[in-house]
Scaffold this motif. Structure first.
Motif, mmCIF file in Angstrom:
data_model
loop_
_atom_site.group_PDB
_atom_site.id
_atom_site.type_symbol
_atom_site.label_atom_id
_atom_site.label_comp_id
_atom_site.label_asym_id
_atom_site.label_seq_id
_atom_site.Cartn_x
_atom_site.Cartn_y
_atom_site.Cartn_z
ATOM 1 N N LEU A 89 0.826 -1.205 0.000
ATOM 2 C CA LEU A 89 0.000 0.000 0.000
ATOM 3 C C LEU A 89 0.855 1.249 0.000
ATOM 4 O O LEU A 89 2.054 1.202 0.330
ATOM 5 C CB LEU A 89 -0.935 0.032 1.199
ATOM 6 C CG LEU A 89 -0.367 0.458 2.576
ATOM 7 C CD1 LEU A 89 -1.481 0.998 3.454
ATOM 8 C CD2 LEU A 89 0.313 -0.703 3.276
ATOM 9 N N ARG A 90 0.214 2.358 -0.391
ATOM 10 C CA ARG A 90 0.812 3.679 -0.249
ATOM 11 C C ARG A 90 0.218 4.298 1.008
ATOM 12 O O ARG A 90 -0.989 4.547 1.080
ATOM 13 C CB ARG A 90 0.496 4.554 -1.458
ATOM 14 C CG ARG A 90 0.976 3.995 -2.784
ATOM 15 C CD ARG A 90 2.479 4.025 -2.925
ATOM 16 N NE ARG A 90 3.017 5.361 -2.968
ATOM 17 C CZ ARG A 90 4.308 5.638 -3.075
ATOM 18 N NH1 ARG A 90 5.196 4.649 -3.131
ATOM 19 N NH2 ARG A 90 4.739 6.876 -3.125
ATOM 20 N N ASP A 91 1.049 4.510 1.998
ATOM 21 C CA ASP A 91 0.603 5.042 3.281
ATOM 22 C C ASP A 91 0.740 6.561 3.257
ATOM 23 O O ASP A 91 1.851 7.102 3.271
ATOM 24 C CB ASP A 91 1.449 4.428 4.405
ATOM 25 C CG ASP A 91 0.969 4.844 5.779
ATOM 26 O OD1 ASP A 91 -0.213 5.195 5.922
ATOM 27 O OD2 ASP A 91 1.790 4.803 6.718
ATOM 28 N N VAL A 92 -0.405 7.252 3.202
ATOM 29 C CA VAL A 92 -0.410 8.714 3.098
ATOM 30 C C VAL A 92 0.077 9.344 4.397
ATOM 31 O O VAL A 92 -0.240 8.879 5.496
ATOM 32 C CB VAL A 92 -1.830 9.219 2.768
ATOM 33 C CG1 VAL A 92 -1.894 10.741 2.825
ATOM 34 C CG2 VAL A 92 -2.252 8.730 1.393
ATOM 35 N N LEU A 93 0.855 10.420 4.260
ATOM 36 C CA LEU A 93 1.311 11.204 5.410
ATOM 37 C C LEU A 93 0.491 12.483 5.480
ATOM 38 O O LEU A 93 0.468 13.276 4.528
ATOM 39 C CB LEU A 93 2.794 11.552 5.275
ATOM 40 C CG LEU A 93 3.771 10.381 5.144
ATOM 41 C CD1 LEU A 93 5.183 10.899 4.895
ATOM 42 C CD2 LEU A 93 3.747 9.521 6.394
ATOM 43 N N ASP A 94 -0.218 12.689 6.592
ATOM 44 C CA ASP A 94 -0.957 13.926 6.819
ATOM 45 C C ASP A 94 -0.079 14.912 7.576
ATOM 46 O O ASP A 94 0.821 14.529 8.331
ATOM 47 C CB ASP A 94 -2.220 13.653 7.629
ATOM 48 C CG ASP A 94 -3.250 12.867 6.839
ATOM 49 O OD1 ASP A 94 -3.481 13.215 5.664
ATOM 50 O OD2 ASP A 94 -3.820 11.909 7.393
ATOM 51 N N LEU A 95 -0.357 16.186 7.373
ATOM 52 C CA LEU A 95 0.326 17.223 8.135
ATOM 53 C C LEU A 95 -0.400 17.392 9.464
ATOM 54 O O LEU A 95 -1.612 17.626 9.494
ATOM 55 C CB LEU A 95 0.318 18.536 7.356
ATOM 56 C CG LEU A 95 0.964 19.739 8.056
ATOM 57 C CD1 LEU A 95 2.446 19.491 8.314
ATOM 58 C CD2 LEU A 95 0.744 20.996 7.232
ATOM 59 N N GLU A 150 9.051 26.716 10.799
ATOM 60 C CA GLU A 150 8.427 26.171 12.011
ATOM 61 C C GLU A 150 9.347 25.151 12.694
ATOM 62 O O GLU A 150 10.181 24.509 12.042
ATOM 63 C CB GLU A 150 7.127 25.457 11.644
ATOM 64 C CG GLU A 150 6.086 26.349 11.005
ATOM 65 C CD GLU A 150 5.239 27.081 12.026
ATOM 66 O OE1 GLU A 150 5.317 26.728 13.227
ATOM 67 O OE2 GLU A 150 4.500 27.997 11.627
ATOM 68 N N PRO A 151 9.175 24.947 13.999
ATOM 69 C CA PRO A 151 9.858 23.821 14.652
ATOM 70 C C PRO A 151 9.195 22.509 14.216
ATOM 71 O O PRO A 151 7.965 22.411 14.169
ATOM 72 C CB PRO A 151 9.642 24.085 16.141
ATOM 73 C CG PRO A 151 8.421 24.946 16.209
ATOM 74 C CD PRO A 151 8.405 25.767 14.957
ATOM 75 N N TRP A 152 10.005 21.501 13.904
ATOM 76 C CA TRP A 152 9.492 20.222 13.414
ATOM 77 C C TRP A 152 9.784 19.109 14.419
ATOM 78 O O TRP A 152 10.762 19.163 15.169
ATOM 79 C CB TRP A 152 10.120 19.867 12.068
ATOM 80 C CG TRP A 152 9.475 20.588 10.919
ATOM 81 C CD1 TRP A 152 9.684 21.886 10.539
ATOM 82 C CD2 TRP A 152 8.503 20.046 10.019
ATOM 83 N NE1 TRP A 152 8.901 22.189 9.455
ATOM 84 C CE2 TRP A 152 8.179 21.091 9.101
ATOM 85 C CE3 TRP A 152 7.891 18.806 9.880
ATOM 86 C CZ2 TRP A 152 7.244 20.912 8.080
ATOM 87 C CZ3 TRP A 152 6.975 18.619 8.858
ATOM 88 C CH2 TRP A 152 6.651 19.664 7.978
ATOM 89 N N ILE A 153 8.932 18.099 14.370
ATOM 90 C CA ILE A 153 9.104 16.893 15.179
ATOM 91 C C ILE A 153 9.266 15.740 14.194
ATOM 92 O O ILE A 153 8.321 15.396 13.468
ATOM 93 C CB ILE A 153 7.896 16.649 16.099
ATOM 94 C CG1 ILE A 153 7.581 17.906 16.916
ATOM 95 C CG2 ILE A 153 8.146 15.458 17.023
ATOM 96 C CD1 ILE A 153 6.225 17.869 17.605
ATOM 97 N N GLY A 170 1.686 21.623 21.248
ATOM 98 C CA GLY A 170 2.139 22.839 20.591
ATOM 99 C C GLY A 170 3.634 22.953 20.442
ATOM 100 O O GLY A 170 4.166 24.041 20.223
ATOM 101 N N ARG A 171 4.338 21.814 20.517
ATOM 102 C CA ARG A 171 5.799 21.859 20.467
ATOM 103 C C ARG A 171 6.359 21.857 19.053
ATOM 104 O O ARG A 171 7.568 22.007 18.868
ATOM 105 C CB ARG A 171 6.380 20.672 21.230
ATOM 106 C CG ARG A 171 6.054 20.611 22.721
ATOM 107 C CD ARG A 171 6.541 21.855 23.442
ATOM 108 N NE ARG A 171 5.528 22.902 23.484
ATOM 109 C CZ ARG A 171 5.801 24.171 23.742
ATOM 110 N NH1 ARG A 171 7.051 24.560 23.924
ATOM 111 N NH2 ARG A 171 4.829 25.059 23.774
ATOM 112 N N GLY A 172 5.509 21.686 18.050
ATOM 113 C CA GLY A 172 6.010 21.682 16.683
ATOM 114 C C GLY A 172 4.986 21.079 15.739
ATOM 115 O O GLY A 172 3.860 20.745 16.126
ATOM 116 N N VAL A 173 5.389 20.955 14.482
ATOM 117 C CA VAL A 173 4.533 20.361 13.454
ATOM 118 C C VAL A 173 5.192 19.071 12.977
ATOM 119 O O VAL A 173 6.389 18.852 13.186
ATOM 120 C CB VAL A 173 4.316 21.335 12.276
ATOM 121 C CG1 VAL A 173 3.681 22.627 12.775
ATOM 122 C CG2 VAL A 173 5.629 21.640 11.555
#
Length: 316
Positions: free
Chosen positions: A175-181, A203-206, A248-251
């Motif tokens: 399968l293709r596993d979609v990544l959501d933001l 932005e800060p990223w996780i 709220g530590r990042g996206v």
């Protein structure tokens, strides 16, 4: 090279060490993967060189590199390994009772999102087959597959995984596993439509470790959007990642395969503008083992379960 036409033979286990050296690229990394010392690896390679009467490695600075003769031998090694697997599969097919043990190696989110349903259905389909699960990712997962410690590998395509053209394995895309933001609910973009990832460059990223499939895929998606993410939190556990986004530590980019870990979290889940980022999940067995009736049944159930998951997740 001497005359090897009389009684030409060699130890297949040593051939396996040479194959691992090709994969790892150094004696130290090969030794670590095989739980040997570098000295023991060198001795195995040297013994194989004596058996085939050809140099297999040469000095390359402080390390070694494979010789042309080694690459010729490895081309035959892949065919030999595949033929041995076919013999094993033919013997397994002789007994149609469907008995034995299958060990499946799988990445963590695949164990969470894909395997439970598949294993439940396989318990009914193959009641006399024991299926064990081991968590692992490439390259260690395919080292275990080569060594027979794992019978079937479920993995994600990324740099550490073998390419589609690797003839040591028979693979099936699942399968293709979609990544959501994933954004905190109070984020300035949380209430809108699809987001251009470039708008989140500052932005800060996780994101997970770059050596892991999740970390590697997320970084490549950001790179394709034209920026290097500012990774404030290096987290490989998806549940912990979702908790940090909620706080709220990042996206982050988070796969639909692990929805059970974050579906009750207060997160804003948005599509990425343009082609949706995704990761390709596939199953692989050693070349020659694809006709094994039990492995075939396991692969087919994984494929069916993956198709159901993809249908519930929506179009890619």
């Amino acid at each position: 090279m001497g005359n090897t036409s009389q009684g030409f033979s060699f130890d297949l286990r040593r051939l396996g060490v040479l194959r691992e050296l090709r994969r790892r690229g150094s004696l130290a990394r090969t030794a670590e993967a095989l739980h040997l010392t570098p000295s023991a690896v060198s001795q195995q390679i040297a013994a194989l060189a004596r058996e085939v009467d050809a140099p297999l490695t040469e000095r390359d600075g402080r390390g070694v590199r494979l010789t042309g003769q080694a690459r010729v031998l490895l081309a035959h090694a892949d065919l030999i390994a595949a033929q041995l697997e076919r013999a094993r599969a033919d013997l397994a097919a002789y007994d149609t009772g469907g008995r034995g043990t299958v060990t499946v190696g799988c990445f963590s989110s695949g164990i969470l999102g894909l395997l439970p349903d598949a294993l439940t259905r396989l318990a009914d389909r193959l009641p006399h087959v024991r299926i064990d699960v081991v968590e692992a990712e490439p390259p260690d997962l395919f080292t275990a597959l080569d060594a027979g410690q794992v019978d079937l590998a479920v993995a994600v395509d990324f740099a550490a995984a073998p390419p589609h053209t690797d003839r040591r394995y028979h693979r099936v895309d699942l399968l293709r596993d979609v990544l959501d933001l994933a954004l905190p609910t109070g984020h300035r973009l949380a209430g809108g439509g699809p987001v251009d990832l470039g708008d989140l460059a500052g932005e800060p990223w996780i994101i997970g470790d770059p050596a892991s499939c999740c970390g590697a895929v997320a970084r490549s998606v950001c790179a394709a959007a034209g920026f290097t993410p500012d990774v404030r939190h290096a987290v490989d556990d998806w549940g912990a990642l979702a908790a940090l986004v909620e706080a709220g530590r990042g996206v982050a980019l988070i796969p639909r395969l692990v929805r059970p870990l974050y579906e009750r979290r207060r997160l804003a889940l948005l599509d990425v503008l343009g082609a949706r980022p995704s990761r390709n999940v596939f199953a692989a067995v050693r070349a020659g083992a694809e006709t094994d009736p039990v492995l075939t049944a396991v692969r087919e159930q994984l494929r069916l379960t993956a198709a159901e998951l993809a249908g519930r997740a929506g179009p890619v």
